[in-house]
Design an enzyme around this catalytic site. Structure first.
Site, PDB file in Angstrom:
ATOM      1  N   PHE A   1      43.107  -1.536  41.038  1.00 46.88           N
ATOM      2  CA  PHE A   1      42.202  -1.616  42.193  1.00 46.88           C
ATOM      3  C   PHE A   1      42.670  -0.754  43.358  1.00 46.88           C
ATOM      4  O   PHE A   1      41.878  -0.389  44.230  1.00 46.88           O
ATOM      5  CB  PHE A   1      42.041  -3.073  42.634  1.00 46.88           C
ATOM      6  CG  PHE A   1      43.165  -3.628  43.459  1.00 46.88           C
ATOM      7  CD1 PHE A   1      43.081  -3.656  44.847  1.00 46.88           C
ATOM      8  CD2 PHE A   1      44.307  -4.147  42.858  1.00 46.88           C
ATOM      9  CE1 PHE A   1      44.120  -4.182  45.612  1.00 46.88           C
ATOM     10  CE2 PHE A   1      45.336  -4.674  43.610  1.00 46.88           C
ATOM     11  CZ  PHE A   1      45.241  -4.694  44.995  1.00 46.88           C
ATOM     12  N   LYS A   2      43.952  -0.395  43.365  1.00 46.05           N
ATOM     13  CA  LYS A   2      44.467   0.418  44.471  1.00 46.05           C
ATOM     14  C   LYS A   2      43.770   1.777  44.555  1.00 46.05           C
ATOM     15  O   LYS A   2      43.758   2.412  45.606  1.00 46.05           O
ATOM     16  CB  LYS A   2      45.972   0.633  44.314  1.00 46.05           C
ATOM     17  CG  LYS A   2      46.791  -0.628  44.047  1.00 46.05           C
ATOM     18  CD  LYS A   2      46.841  -1.549  45.238  1.00 46.05           C
ATOM     19  CE  LYS A   2      47.593  -2.834  44.939  1.00 46.05           C
ATOM     20  NZ  LYS A   2      49.030  -2.718  44.938  1.00 46.05           N
ATOM     21  N   ASP A   3      43.180   2.242  43.440  1.00 49.55           N
ATOM     22  CA  ASP A   3      42.503   3.540  43.450  1.00 49.55           C
ATOM     23  C   ASP A   3      41.329   3.570  44.431  1.00 49.55           C
ATOM     24  O   ASP A   3      41.006   4.629  44.969  1.00 49.55           O
ATOM     25  CB  ASP A   3      41.977   3.883  42.046  1.00 49.55           C
ATOM     26  CG  ASP A   3      43.088   4.260  41.077  1.00 49.55           C
ATOM     27  OD1 ASP A   3      44.056   4.912  41.514  1.00 49.55           O
ATOM     28  OD2 ASP A   3      42.989   3.914  39.890  1.00 49.55           O
TER      29      ASP A   3
END
Length: 466
Positions: A111-113
């Site tokens: 999800f950090k993308d």
């Protein structure tokens, strides 16, 4: 839009400066002076928008005039074009009114993308405009590092130094960081845990004299407001996909550093109907212990099957404490100084307000593996261990079965084959095509002792403009 520190003593800044500053000079975290608020009618009008169009509507008030509207739209289109699914954050149904939002379709499968692909482009834009060079210093418990490197490695005005706890991230997570080649990319394996890495980052931001005044640090961790800003969007996205804003939603969020669920709290404050927010933690359960018993106390950090959540000092929790204390920076500063010495509690009425905002649960490794196995046997759908914790916490804490419950799917199961194997499943989650040769790529990283002076010396010697 102006931004103020959670400790009340640093000057208010505009978006550009907050983007480059990360931690405030008083040690606090920046938050908007005020939040935009959207009416139900306005949110309803966003149905059918692409993810990047929705992102523009939600985020542009925070960016304001720092990036012209057309440039920001272009940036968002480029950011989300690299995701592997046309919906960007597709929803998968597990059971009646129960969903997983897949936030792992970006280039590093986490999800950090969503935030770091955008952050890299924002940094490049602002630094080019200013003709300025910065050193990114970040700490990772597994996923932030690879997403930051992937998002920022092409930035011409940036050197990247990512600290990870030595032998405490999964092999896939490590290789995603250490196999990316580039003269401006430096991976540091610290003989310690994530909290040690995070502490070094915070202390370095507070005193940057080791850089000799030749450059400044920039943050990629979720202390950087731009990270939180980008994560607010997918709460609106999920709601609109399932009938919002005409019906309320519930979200379960696997979290260690409190950033992802804080974004959900902000989405609710901005007008999105959210009836429940569940804090899902592993054995490192400081957030759950606070929510269930009003006691904020650090225990010994444990290594688990969900390493991205092996965190005991949840940085973004400070942003919530700021709101719980009526935005009184001095009160927050005093509380956190006391928390560094031992257990602390807040006034009962403040804690009860927090309990109205959040539910919480702690899920151990056995329950994590049980959930991975059960969901696969029921649906042939494979969860990573962090998402499994979110699903288990959602089921344990759910208030109203009539309200759609959405668990944030934070990472691809291929990043955690050991957890899948320990769940008793014989299935081997394959890496996507663009990572198929990951275990054949050459690694490059430096192992350093858990000593801030040594880490700072390494950075001072290796950023490319020295």
């Amino acid at each position: 839009m102006r931004y103020i520190s959670t400790r009340g003593e640093a000057p208010a800044l505009g978006f550009e400066d907050v983007l480059l500053t990360g931690l405030a000079t008083d040690g606090g975290l920046y938050v908007p002076e005020s939040l935009p608020h959207f009416s139900l009618e306005e949110i309803r009008s966003w149905r059918g928008l692409s993810y990047s169009e929705l992102a523009f509507n939600v985020m542009h008030p925070f960016v304001d005039d720092a990036v012209p509207a057309d440039d920001f739209r272009k940036m968002l289109n480029e950011t989300y074009a690299v995701f592997a699914h046309p919906a960007v954050a597709p929803l998968v149904q597990l059971d009646t009114n129960e969903w997983v939002m897949e936030l792992f379709r970006g280039p590093t499968l986490a999800f950090k993308d969503f935030a770091l692909q955008l952050l890299g482009r924002l940094l490049d834009y602002v630094l080019e405009k200013r003709q300025q060079h910065v050193v990114i210093m970040g700490a990772t418990s597994g996923d932030t590092g690879s997403a930051a490197i992937e998002g920022c490695r092409r930035c011409e005005h940036v050197d990247i130094f990512i600290l990870h706890p030595y032998q405490r991230v999964s092999e896939v997570q490590r290789r995603q960081m250490t196999t990316v080649q580039g003269d401006n990319i430096h991976n540091i394996a610290v003989r310690g845990n994530f909290d040690d890495c995070q502490r070094m980052v915070k202390e370095s931001f507070s005193n940057q004299s080791f850089l000799g005044g030749k450059t400044q640090l920039a943050a990629v961790n979720s202390i950087n407001w731009a990270r939180i800003m980008a994560q607010i969007v997918y709460y609106f996205h999920a709601s609109l996909a399932l009938g919002g804003p005409d019906r309320s939603m519930a979200f379960s969020v696997p979290t260690g550093n409190f950033g992802d669920i804080f974004a959900g709290y902000l989405a609710k404050k901005m007008g999105l109907p959210i009836s429940q927010l569940v804090i899902a933690t592993n054995r490192n359960d400081i957030l759950h212990r606070f929510m269930s018993g009003n006691k904020y106390e650090q225990h010994q950090l444990e290594h688990t099957l969900s390493p991205s959540m092996d965190i005991m000092v949840s940085s973004n929790f400070e942003r919530l404490l700021f709101d719980l204390h009526g935005r009184d920076g001095l009160a927050v500063k005093t509380l956190l100084e006391n928390a560094a010495k031992g257990p602390v509690s807040i006034e009962d009425y403040r804690w009860k307000h927090a309990r109205k905002l959040f539910d919480s649960d702690a899920v151990d490794d056995k329950a994590t593996c049980d959930t991975i196995r059960e969901i696969y046997q029921q649906n042939e759908y494979l969860l990573d261990p962090h998402t499994a914790i979110g699903v288990r916490a959602a089921r344990n804490c759910r208030r109203d079965p009539a309200v759609p419950m959405i668990t944030l799917g934070t990472a691809h199961p291929a990043k955690f084959p050991d957890a899948v194997a320990e769940s008793g499943l014989s299935v081997q989650p394959p890496l996507p095509a663009h990572m198929a040769d990951l275990f054949e790529r050459e690694e490059r990283y430096t192992v350093l002792d858990n000593n801030i002076a040594g880490v700072q010396e390494f950075i001072a010697k290796n950023w490319k403009n020295t």
